[in-house]
Design a protein around this motif. Structure first.
Motif, PDB file in Angstrom:
ATOM      1  N   SER A   1       0.667  -1.247  -0.021  1.00  0.00           N
ATOM      2  CA  SER A   1       0.069  -0.040   0.119  1.00  0.00           C
ATOM      3  C   SER A   1       0.841   1.243   0.072  1.00  0.00           C
ATOM      4  CB  SER A   1      -0.810   0.073   1.385  1.00  0.00           C
ATOM      5  OG  SER A   1      -0.440  -0.032   2.431  1.00  0.00           O
ATOM      6  N   ILE A   2       2.151   1.146   0.107  1.00  0.00           N
ATOM      7  CA  ILE A   2       3.052   2.533   0.074  1.00  0.00           C
ATOM      8  C   ILE A   2       3.684   2.581  -1.082  1.00  0.00           C
ATOM      9  CG2 ILE A   2       5.222   3.120   1.120  1.00  0.00           C
ATOM     10  CD1 ILE A   2       5.030   1.244   3.391  1.00  0.00           C
ATOM     11  N   PRO A   3       3.398   3.794  -1.760  1.00  0.00           N
ATOM     12  CA  PRO A   3       3.715   4.154  -3.186  1.00  0.00           C
ATOM     13  C   PRO A   3       5.112   3.895  -3.121  1.00  0.00           C
ATOM     14  CG  PRO A   3       2.422   5.930  -2.075  1.00  0.00           C
ATOM     15  CD  PRO A   3       2.669   4.992  -0.967  1.00  0.00           C
ATOM     16  N   LYS A   4       5.375   3.062  -4.206  1.00  0.00           N
ATOM     17  CA  LYS A   4       7.071   2.467  -4.249  1.00  0.00           C
ATOM     18  C   LYS A   4       7.898   3.621  -4.813  1.00  0.00           C
ATOM     19  CE  LYS A   4       5.410  -1.595  -3.434  1.00  0.00           C
ATOM     20  NZ  LYS A   4       3.928  -1.187  -3.336  1.00  0.00           N
TER      21      LYS A   4
ATOM     22  N   GLU B   1      15.260   4.929 -13.004  1.00  0.00           N
ATOM     23  CA  GLU B   1      16.187   5.506 -13.866  1.00  0.00           C
ATOM     24  C   GLU B   1      15.574   7.062 -13.507  1.00  0.00           C
ATOM     25  OE1 GLU B   1      16.731   1.963 -17.016  1.00  0.00           O
ATOM     26  OE2 GLU B   1      15.401   3.742 -17.314  1.00  0.00           O
ATOM     27  N   PHE B   2      14.303   7.321 -13.279  1.00  0.00           N
ATOM     28  CA  PHE B   2      13.841   8.562 -12.815  1.00  0.00           C
ATOM     29  C   PHE B   2      14.599   9.197 -11.746  1.00  0.00           C
ATOM     30  CE2 PHE B   2       9.256   8.399 -15.165  1.00  0.00           C
ATOM     31  CZ  PHE B   2      10.028   8.701 -16.257  1.00  0.00           C
ATOM     32  N   VAL B   3      14.809   8.338 -10.620  1.00  0.00           N
ATOM     33  CA  VAL B   3      15.279   8.950  -9.497  1.00  0.00           C
ATOM     34  C   VAL B   3      16.681   9.073  -9.339  1.00  0.00           C
ATOM     35  CG1 VAL B   3      15.423   8.398  -6.940  1.00  0.00           C
ATOM     36  CG2 VAL B   3      13.306   7.897  -8.075  1.00  0.00           C
ATOM     37  N   ALA B   4      17.727   7.882  -9.908  1.00  0.00           N
ATOM     38  CA  ALA B   4      18.931   7.884  -9.883  1.00  0.00           C
ATOM     39  C   ALA B   4      19.180   7.280 -11.208  1.00  0.00           C
ATOM     40  CB  ALA B   4      19.400   7.324  -8.703  1.00  0.00           C
ATOM     41  N   GLY B   5      19.116   7.891 -12.331  1.00  0.00           N
ATOM     42  CA  GLY B   5      19.639   7.373 -13.602  1.00  0.00           C
ATOM     43  C   GLY B   5      20.605   8.105 -14.314  1.00  0.00           C
ATOM     44  N   GLU B   6      21.458   7.200 -14.815  1.00  0.00           N
ATOM     45  CA  GLU B   6      22.480   7.760 -15.650  1.00  0.00           C
ATOM     46  C   GLU B   6      22.412   7.367 -17.024  1.00  0.00           C
ATOM     47  OE1 GLU B   6      26.295   7.333 -13.683  1.00  0.00           O
ATOM     48  OE2 GLU B   6      25.905   8.607 -12.159  1.00  0.00           O
TER      49      GLU B   6
ATOM     50  N   ALA C   1      11.916   5.001  -3.438  1.00  0.00           N
ATOM     51  CA  ALA C   1      12.999   4.704  -4.478  1.00  0.00           C
ATOM     52  C   ALA C   1      14.024   5.513  -3.870  1.00  0.00           C
ATOM     53  CB  ALA C   1      12.385   5.604  -5.822  1.00  0.00           C
ATOM     54  N   PRO C   2      14.201   6.994  -3.196  1.00  0.00           N
ATOM     55  CA  PRO C   2      15.005   7.772  -2.697  1.00  0.00           C
ATOM     56  C   PRO C   2      15.839   6.890  -1.768  1.00  0.00           C
ATOM     57  CG  PRO C   2      13.324   9.014  -2.898  1.00  0.00           C
ATOM     58  CD  PRO C   2      12.785   7.600  -3.261  1.00  0.00           C
ATOM     59  N   LEU C   3      15.185   6.155  -0.939  1.00  0.00           N
ATOM     60  CA  LEU C   3      15.881   5.501   0.207  1.00  0.00           C
ATOM     61  C   LEU C   3      16.598   3.995  -0.404  1.00  0.00           C
ATOM     62  CD1 LEU C   3      12.634   4.816   2.812  1.00  0.00           C
ATOM     63  CD2 LEU C   3      14.812   6.427   2.979  1.00  0.00           C
TER      64      LEU C   3
ATOM     65  N   VAL D   1      18.335   4.421  -3.106  1.00  0.00           N
ATOM     66  CA  VAL D   1      19.294   5.090  -3.645  1.00  0.00           C
ATOM     67  C   VAL D   1      20.303   5.413  -2.285  1.00  0.00           C
ATOM     68  CG1 VAL D   1      20.369   7.201  -4.575  1.00  0.00           C
ATOM     69  CG2 VAL D   1      18.072   6.095  -5.598  1.00  0.00           C
ATOM     70  N   ILE D   2      19.833   5.617  -1.325  1.00  0.00           N
ATOM     71  CA  ILE D   2      20.792   6.106  -0.106  1.00  0.00           C
ATOM     72  C   ILE D   2      21.269   4.892   0.396  1.00  0.00           C
ATOM     73  CG2 ILE D   2      20.884   6.852   2.423  1.00  0.00           C
ATOM     74  CD1 ILE D   2      18.278   8.791   1.805  1.00  0.00           C
ATOM     75  N   TRP D   3      20.690   3.588   0.380  1.00  0.00           N
ATOM     76  CA  TRP D   3      20.973   2.563   0.832  1.00  0.00           C
ATOM     77  C   TRP D   3      22.279   1.803  -0.063  1.00  0.00           C
ATOM     78  CZ3 TRP D   3      15.391   0.693   2.243  1.00  0.00           C
ATOM     79  CH2 TRP D   3      15.032   1.503   3.408  1.00  0.00           C
ATOM     80  N   LEU D   4      21.653   1.681  -1.290  1.00  0.00           N
ATOM     81  CA  LEU D   4      22.385   0.984  -2.606  1.00  0.00           C
ATOM     82  C   LEU D   4      23.406   1.851  -3.222  1.00  0.00           C
ATOM     83  CD1 LEU D   4      19.623  -1.538  -3.278  1.00  0.00           C
ATOM     84  CD2 LEU D   4      21.473  -1.789  -1.721  1.00  0.00           C
ATOM     85  N   GLY D   5      23.264   3.113  -3.281  1.00  0.00           N
ATOM     86  CA  GLY D   5      24.158   3.972  -4.025  1.00  0.00           C
ATOM     87  C   GLY D   5      23.300   4.251  -5.411  1.00  0.00           C
ATOM     88  N   THR D   6      24.074   4.642  -6.325  1.00  0.00           N
ATOM     89  CA  THR D   6      23.373   5.331  -7.717  1.00  0.00           C
ATOM     90  C   THR D   6      23.726   4.385  -8.901  1.00  0.00           C
ATOM     91  OG1 THR D   6      25.509   6.702  -8.128  1.00  0.00           O
ATOM     92  CG2 THR D   6      23.698   7.696  -6.775  1.00  0.00           C
ATOM     93  N   GLY D   7      24.124   3.254  -8.653  1.00  0.00           N
ATOM     94  CA  GLY D   7      24.568   2.173  -9.743  1.00  0.00           C
ATOM     95  C   GLY D   7      22.997   1.725 -10.102  1.00  0.00           C
ATOM     96  N   GLY D   8      23.403   0.310 -10.526  1.00  0.00           N
ATOM     97  CA  GLY D   8      22.266  -0.486 -11.187  1.00  0.00           C
ATOM     98  C   GLY D   8      21.386  -1.050  -9.801  1.00  0.00           C
ATOM     99  N   ALA D   9      22.035  -1.354  -8.533  1.00  0.00           N
ATOM    100  CA  ALA D   9      21.426  -2.085  -7.412  1.00  0.00           C
ATOM    101  C   ALA D   9      20.040  -1.328  -7.128  1.00  0.00           C
ATOM    102  CB  ALA D   9      22.357  -2.074  -6.292  1.00  0.00           C
ATOM    103  N   PRO D  10      20.148   0.049  -7.104  1.00  0.00           N
ATOM    104  CA  PRO D  10      18.821   0.464  -6.608  1.00  0.00           C
ATOM    105  C   PRO D  10      17.646   0.269  -7.437  1.00  0.00           C
ATOM    106  CG  PRO D  10      20.227   2.168  -7.005  1.00  0.00           C
ATOM    107  CD  PRO D  10      21.162   1.041  -6.871  1.00  0.00           C
TER     108      PRO D  10
END
Length: 259
Positions: A103-106, A197-202, A110-112, A114-123
């Motif tokens: 029920s939580i909007p995904k 990719e919207f949140v932390a895409g390169e 998404a920003p969390l 990115v904080i936990w896993l970095g900005t690569g492909g993992a998040p």
């Protein structure tokens, strides 16, 4: 009959799409709509044709993120469903937690990641997996439970171990539901990849859309959306093809062949 029916359906879809494209093209030309607001389909397709390597590179990255996220969701979802059906404690705790989490909007999560896993492909993979896993768990759980009790009693009367009952009686019966969840899940995984990719895409098609919006390049954004539509359709029908190959005995497949 099946071949001609499918050919007729494909022809109908192509005709409808062609009519929509023609209406779109004529509307842009007749009303003089500027390209940065709504580019004509010929311009959008020309952009893809003129930059095939660029779109292929971005598409491959998005497909990679989607595929890995979907695979994680499929394996994790099936194992979670087996655990839910096997244990009343897990059913009462994990299943309820899963419903609450869904029920939580995904996008909010998404920003969390990115904080936990970095900005690569993992998040991005994590977001794709967490969005795709819910329909897989739900459909698989329903499939595992939707079995005649007489079959369970027969297996138990033959002193079949609990694991054998699950894997040789319940799971084969649940395969149609697993594939139903997988077909929904692959679409959700693609959505999750784009959100990531919207949140932390390169790179990736989601990143292309985001950067196109920043530069008001509507043509490039529409081109990326068109490619996404094609990729999503292909991945969906790939799952359906595997389903037809693995479940030729199921009533849904036999009824299609008989049409």
């Amino acid at each position: 009959m099946s071949y001609w029916r499918k050919t007729e359906q494909a022809r109908t879809i192509l005709v409808v799409l062609a009519v929509l494209v023609v209406v779109w093209e004529m509307s842009v030309r007749i009303f003089g709509i500027r390209s940065f607001l709504l580019p004509a389909p010929t311009i959008v397709i020309s952009d893809i044709i003129d930059h095939p390597a660029f779109f292929a590179r971005q598409s491959l990255y998005t497909v990679y993120v989607t595929s890995v996220g979907f695979f994680i969701a499929l394996v994790g979802g099936v194992l979670a469903a087996i655990a839910i059906v096997s244990s009343s404690f897990i059913d009462r705790t994990f299943y309820t937690l899963l419903v609450a989490t869904n029920s939580i909007p995904k996008v909010a999560l998404a920003p969390l990641f990115v904080i936990w896993l970095g900005t690569g492909g993992a998040p991005k993979i994590a977001i794709a997996a967490i969005i795709a896993i819910f329909p897989i768990v739900i459909n698989t759980t329903v499939g595992l439970r939707a079995i005649d009790n007489d079959m369970i009693d027969l297996a138990r009367s033959a002193r079949a171990p609990r694991w054998d009952v699950m894997m040789k009686v319940r799971f084969p019966n649940a395969l149609p539901s697993v594939f139903a969840g997988a077909k929904i899940g692959i679409s959700f995984a693609l959505i999750g990849a784009i959100v990531g990719e919207f949140v932390a895409g390169e790179q990736g098609l989601g990143y292309v859309i985001l950067t196109s919006q920043a530069t008001f390049n509507s043509t490039r954004a529409f081109a990326a959306i068109l490619v996404l539509g094609v990729l999503g359709t292909i991945m969906f029908f790939m799952i359906e093809a595997v389903e037809r190959w693995m479940l030729p005995w199921h009533v849904s497949q036999r009824s299609q062949k008989g049409r």
